[in-house]
Design a protein around this motif. Structure first.
Motif: not given
Length: 194
Positions: A125-128, A119-122, A105-106
């Motif tokens: 879209a996949r985190a959402m 909010w951070e995520s590598a 998740l983010a």
């Protein structure tokens, strides 16, 4: 299943299904009649993420991520519908949901300079989609399943969680399908009385 592309004027998203996953499934309107896919493009998916408040800044979804999102949406739909119909869900659909739910998740981070949360995520879209999939798993839990319903309007067939105290809701929304049914019943009674 083939979906019609939405006309921009009629492409409003619904966020009244009772959960993030069910709102995602509701991006196909009129499943029982002439299905209309409101996520026909990656940018439409980006808009849905933003409007659904998935906790991330703007995302630019790739075509591959868009395709994966649609596959996840339909796996969630078929799985939840199977539970409503008291049938066994497809193992491949369950595997797809579980795989998406397993993604990271983010992460919220506090920015001291702006005094805001970002909010951070590598892989935003996949985190959402992971948040959507995790919500679907929660709905499938014992407590969620007993309130899972399908709109009784044959043309609609939207899935929703019935949060009414008596758990007797029949329509996705009284103001939409419930009202249409009242009008139809009234016309039927009026025609019968003539």
């Amino acid at each position: 299943m083939a979906f019609k592309s939405p006309h921009p004027k009629y492409s409003r998203f619904r966020f009244d299904a009772g959960s993030l996953a069910l709102n995602f499934v509701a991006t196909v309107r009129h499943r029982g009649a002439k299905p209309r896919d409101l996520l026909a493009t990656p940018s439409a998916l980006d808009d849905w993420f933003r409007l659904a408040g998935c906790g991330m800044p703007a995302v630019i979804t790739t075509h591959q991520e868009h395709d994966e999102a649609l596959l996840l949406r339909e796996a969630i739909y078929r799985t939840l519908r199977a539970f409503i119909m008291e049938k066994s869900p497809d193992k491949d659909d369950i595997d797809r949901i579980n795989a998406a739910a397993a993604c990271g998740l983010a992460v919220p981070q506090f920015d001291v300079a702006s005094f805001q949360v970002r909010w951070e995520s590598a892989d935003p879209a996949r985190a959402m989609l992971a948040a959507v999939a995790r919500d679907a798993v929660a709905v499938l839990g014992e407590a969620g399943r007993e309130r899972l319903k399908m709109c009784e309007n044959d043309g609609c067939r939207m899935l929703f969680l019935d949060h009414s105290p008596a758990n007797r809701r029949r329509w996705c929304a009284m103001s939409i399908c419930g009202n249409r049914e009242k009008v139809r019943a009234h016309r039927l009674r009026a025609n019968t009385a003539e």
